[in-house]
Scaffold this motif. Structure first.
Motif, PDB file in Angstrom:
ATOM      1  N   ALA A  16      50.172  33.300  52.791  1.00 28.79           N
ATOM      2  CA  ALA A  16      50.196  32.804  51.413  1.00 28.79           C
ATOM      3  C   ALA A  16      48.913  32.053  51.091  1.00 28.79           C
ATOM      4  CB  ALA A  16      51.412  31.902  51.198  1.00 28.79           C
ATOM      5  N   MET A  17      48.433  31.228  52.025  1.00 32.54           N
ATOM      6  CA  MET A  17      47.229  30.438  51.764  1.00 32.54           C
ATOM      7  C   MET A  17      45.964  31.289  51.821  1.00 32.54           C
ATOM      8  SD  MET A  17      48.195  27.607  50.802  1.00 32.54           S
ATOM      9  CE  MET A  17      46.504  27.022  50.594  1.00 32.54           C
ATOM     10  N   LEU A  18      45.970  32.359  52.613  1.00 30.54           N
ATOM     11  CA  LEU A  18      44.821  33.280  52.619  1.00 30.54           C
ATOM     12  C   LEU A  18      44.669  33.917  51.242  1.00 30.54           C
ATOM     13  CD1 LEU A  18      42.594  34.720  54.242  1.00 30.54           C
ATOM     14  CD2 LEU A  18      44.299  36.470  54.821  1.00 30.54           C
ATOM     15  N   THR A  19      45.791  34.364  50.686  1.00 30.94           N
ATOM     16  CA  THR A  19      45.778  34.943  49.341  1.00 30.94           C
ATOM     17  C   THR A  19      45.384  33.887  48.312  1.00 30.94           C
ATOM     18  OG1 THR A  19      47.552  36.439  50.010  1.00 30.94           O
ATOM     19  CG2 THR A  19      47.140  36.217  47.645  1.00 30.94           C
ATOM     20  N   PHE A  20      45.916  32.693  48.478  1.00 31.56           N
ATOM     21  CA  PHE A  20      45.616  31.567  47.584  1.00 31.56           C
ATOM     22  C   PHE A  20      44.107  31.320  47.512  1.00 31.56           C
ATOM     23  CE2 PHE A  20      44.539  27.061  47.425  1.00 31.56           C
ATOM     24  CZ  PHE A  20      45.185  26.614  46.279  1.00 31.56           C
ATOM     25  N   SER A  21      43.435  31.312  48.664  1.00 27.14           N
ATOM     26  CA  SER A  21      42.001  31.001  48.685  1.00 27.14           C
ATOM     27  C   SER A  21      41.188  32.039  47.922  1.00 27.14           C
ATOM     28  CB  SER A  21      41.500  30.886  50.132  1.00 27.14           C
ATOM     29  OG  SER A  21      41.587  32.131  50.801  1.00 27.14           O
ATOM     30  N   CYS A  22      41.574  33.307  48.025  1.00 33.25           N
ATOM     31  CA  CYS A  22      40.865  34.369  47.302  1.00 33.25           C
ATOM     32  C   CYS A  22      41.072  34.234  45.803  1.00 33.25           C
ATOM     33  CB  CYS A  22      41.341  35.733  47.791  1.00 33.25           C
ATOM     34  SG  CYS A  22      40.561  37.124  46.938  1.00 33.25           S
ATOM     35  N   LEU A  23      42.304  33.971  45.385  1.00 30.07           N
ATOM     36  CA  LEU A  23      42.605  33.857  43.959  1.00 30.07           C
ATOM     37  C   LEU A  23      41.921  32.644  43.331  1.00 30.07           C
ATOM     38  CD1 LEU A  23      46.415  34.775  43.938  1.00 30.07           C
ATOM     39  CD2 LEU A  23      44.451  36.251  43.447  1.00 30.07           C
ATOM     40  N   VAL A  24      41.919  31.534  44.058  1.00 30.28           N
ATOM     41  CA  VAL A  24      41.269  30.323  43.556  1.00 30.28           C
ATOM     42  C   VAL A  24      39.771  30.546  43.378  1.00 30.28           C
ATOM     43  CG1 VAL A  24      40.608  27.965  44.196  1.00 30.28           C
ATOM     44  CG2 VAL A  24      42.989  28.686  44.384  1.00 30.28           C
ATOM     45  N   ALA A  25      39.157  31.271  44.313  1.00 32.08           N
ATOM     46  CA  ALA A  25      37.715  31.531  44.231  1.00 32.08           C
ATOM     47  C   ALA A  25      37.350  32.245  42.939  1.00 32.08           C
ATOM     48  CB  ALA A  25      37.266  32.350  45.441  1.00 32.08           C
ATOM     49  N   GLY A  26      38.187  33.171  42.505  1.00 29.06           N
ATOM     50  CA  GLY A  26      37.914  33.886  41.265  1.00 29.06           C
ATOM     51  C   GLY A  26      37.869  32.977  40.061  1.00 29.06           C
ATOM     52  N   SER A  27      38.647  31.891  40.093  1.00 30.58           N
ATOM     53  CA  SER A  27      38.659  30.976  38.955  1.00 30.58           C
ATOM     54  C   SER A  27      37.345  30.209  38.835  1.00 30.58           C
ATOM     55  CB  SER A  27      39.840  30.002  39.058  1.00 30.58           C
ATOM     56  OG  SER A  27      39.707  29.149  40.173  1.00 30.58           O
ATOM     57  N   PHE A  28      36.622  30.019  39.947  1.00 23.57           N
ATOM     58  CA  PHE A  28      35.310  29.365  39.884  1.00 23.57           C
ATOM     59  C   PHE A  28      34.308  30.257  39.159  1.00 23.57           C
ATOM     60  CE2 PHE A  28      37.066  26.913  43.438  1.00 23.57           C
ATOM     61  CZ  PHE A  28      36.614  25.637  43.140  1.00 23.57           C
ATOM     62  N   SER A  29      34.245  31.517  39.569  1.00 22.77           N
ATOM     63  CA  SER A  29      33.260  32.432  38.982  1.00 22.77           C
ATOM     64  C   SER A  29      33.565  32.733  37.518  1.00 22.77           C
ATOM     65  CB  SER A  29      33.214  33.729  39.792  1.00 22.77           C
ATOM     66  OG  SER A  29      32.738  33.483  41.092  1.00 22.77           O
ATOM     67  N   LEU A  30      34.808  33.098  37.218  1.00 23.35           N
ATOM     68  CA  LEU A  30      35.178  33.410  35.836  1.00 23.35           C
ATOM     69  C   LEU A  30      35.217  32.148  34.981  1.00 23.35           C
ATOM     70  CD1 LEU A  30      37.993  36.046  36.467  1.00 23.35           C
ATOM     71  CD2 LEU A  30      35.671  36.472  35.651  1.00 23.35           C
ATOM     72  N   GLY A  31      35.686  31.053  35.575  1.00 20.39           N
ATOM     73  CA  GLY A  31      35.757  29.790  34.829  1.00 20.39           C
ATOM     74  C   GLY A  31      34.397  29.290  34.394  1.00 20.39           C
ATOM     75  N   ALA A  32      33.397  29.436  35.268  1.00 19.90           N
ATOM     76  CA  ALA A  32      32.045  29.004  34.918  1.00 19.90           C
ATOM     77  C   ALA A  32      31.489  29.817  33.751  1.00 19.90           C
ATOM     78  CB  ALA A  32      31.126  29.125  36.130  1.00 19.90           C
ATOM     79  N   MET A  33      31.869  31.095  33.667  1.00 24.42           N
ATOM     80  CA  MET A  33      31.383  31.956  32.585  1.00 24.42           C
ATOM     81  C   MET A  33      32.027  31.595  31.244  1.00 24.42           C
ATOM     82  SD  MET A  33      31.503  35.550  34.741  1.00 24.42           S
ATOM     83  CE  MET A  33      30.910  36.596  33.404  1.00 24.42           C
ATOM     84  N   ALA A  34      33.214  30.985  31.286  1.00 22.56           N
ATOM     85  CA  ALA A  34      33.936  30.676  30.048  1.00 22.56           C
ATOM     86  C   ALA A  34      33.948  29.190  29.697  1.00 22.56           C
ATOM     87  CB  ALA A  34      35.384  31.163  30.161  1.00 22.56           C
ATOM     88  N   ALA A  35      33.525  28.334  30.637  1.00 20.56           N
ATOM     89  CA  ALA A  35      33.708  26.885  30.479  1.00 20.56           C
ATOM     90  C   ALA A  35      33.044  26.305  29.240  1.00 20.56           C
ATOM     91  CB  ALA A  35      33.201  26.160  31.723  1.00 20.56           C
ATOM     92  N   ASN A  36      31.904  26.857  28.825  1.00 21.90           N
ATOM     93  CA  ASN A  36      31.191  26.307  27.672  1.00 21.90           C
ATOM     94  C   ASN A  36      31.562  26.982  26.358  1.00 21.90           C
ATOM     95  OD1 ASN A  36      29.447  24.244  28.906  1.00 21.90           O
ATOM     96  ND2 ASN A  36      28.568  25.961  30.015  1.00 21.90           N
ATOM     97  N   GLU A  37      32.568  27.863  26.401  1.00 23.93           N
ATOM     98  CA  GLU A  37      33.002  28.567  25.195  1.00 23.93           C
ATOM     99  C   GLU A  37      34.293  27.988  24.607  1.00 23.93           C
ATOM    100  OE1 GLU A  37      31.064  30.757  23.958  1.00 23.93           O
ATOM    101  OE2 GLU A  37      29.727  31.144  25.666  1.00 23.93           O
TER     102      GLU A  37
END
Length: 299
Positions: A16-37
């Motif tokens: 569960a935590m292995l999957t968690f780490s991958c999913l959380v990582a995506g929020s950094f990359s996509l979140g940075a692209m949307a954070a200033n919008e």
């Protein structure tokens, strides 16, 4: 037999935590692209409401939400408030912090979680777990600074990283609080009430941001990021974290954050944001070694 069931629970907790780490990582990359919008409160207000509705439907469809789960509702208020604080501060930080740099701050979570785990649950970090945490930390730093000692020596904490650190402290506190406040509720039911409490906390503070946002004219990346963090980085990751937190010690749960910088680099490559030097993969090897040490059961 009890010991076989316990071993299976631990294995599932690690998966569960292995999957968690991958999913959380995506929020950094996509979140940075949307954070200033879009403002962090508006984005997180909508994502938590949507996630709570989604998990609520799943809970009702898989056994319902018993009235007994509503006892001591203050538990959900505490956990939901802490969970909301983490995600809001993450997007506040990503307005100025780079995704990989922010994930570096996130790797402080295991050590903080180990401290909170002792204070709240009296969970002892053994020497081997301490070695694993140290190995993972070195591997994560290797990945973060791409094997460049000069980049490491020039490291300085920016405003975005400092603000995100507040959220990281909240995340580390959340992990041992989950088993401390859990009363035997099913994972989906428990997660539903936490997400509902988080939604209420954010909307009480950010209702004006939600109303004033021009939702019809937001860039596509905002909707992509919103969809991803709602379904995967909130609904799924919250469920996985709640599932693992009642099966593994807090330090072991949060040790998986050491994989996040490596996952972030993979996300960045897939999104066309550049490829790291080959030397970086030495750090990835150390994080895998740290996880191997943690996967081995200790009596």
């Amino acid at each position: 037999m009890p010991h076989i069931a316990a071993a299976k629970d631990r294995r599932n907790g690690h998966l569960a935590m292995l999957t968690f780490s991958c999913l959380v990582a995506g929020s950094f990359s996509l979140g940075a692209m949307a954070a200033n919008e879009i403002t962090p409160l508006a984005l997180n207000g909508v994502r938590f409401v949507a996630a709570a509705i989604f998990v609520g439907i799943m809970a009702m469809a898989t056994g319902g939400i018993p009235r007994a789960s509503l006892r001591q509702p203050w538990r959900y208020a505490i956990l939901g408030g802490i969970f909301a604080l983490y995600f809001v501060m993450m997007f506040v930080g990503l307005k100025t912090a780079e995704p990989v740099s922010a994930s570096a701050v996130f790797t402080l979570t295991p050590l903080l979680a180990a401290g909170f785990g002792y204070l709240i649950m009296r969970q002892i970090t053994t020497r081997r777990i301490a070695l694993a945490l140290a190995t993972g930390a070195v591997g994560a730093l290797w990945v973060i600074f791409r094997g460049d000692i000069h980049a490491f020596l020039a490291f300085h904490i920016g405003r975005g990283e400092a603000l995100y650190f507040i959220g990281v402290v909240a995340h580390a506190l959340y992990t041992p609080l989950v088993p401390r406040l859990h009363r035997g509720e099913r994972t989906l039911v428990f997660t539903f009430f936490i997400l509902s409490a988080a939604s209420l906390a954010i909307l009480l503070l950010g209702w004006r941001d939600v109303i004033e946002t021009d939702w019809a004219n937001l860039p596509a990346i905002v909707w992509i990021a919103l969809g991803y963090i709602t379904v995967f980085a909130t609904t799924t990751s919250a469920t996985l974290l709640a599932y693992a937190s009642v099966r593994l010690a807090a330090a072991k749960v949060m040790a998986y954050t050491y994989l996040v910088p490596s996952w972030v680099i993979i996300w960045e490559i897939l999104l066309g944001h550049g490829t790291p030097p080959a030397l970086v993969f030495g750090g990835i090897g150390l994080t895998v070694l740290a996880l191997y040490l943690l996967l081995k059961h200790e009596a």
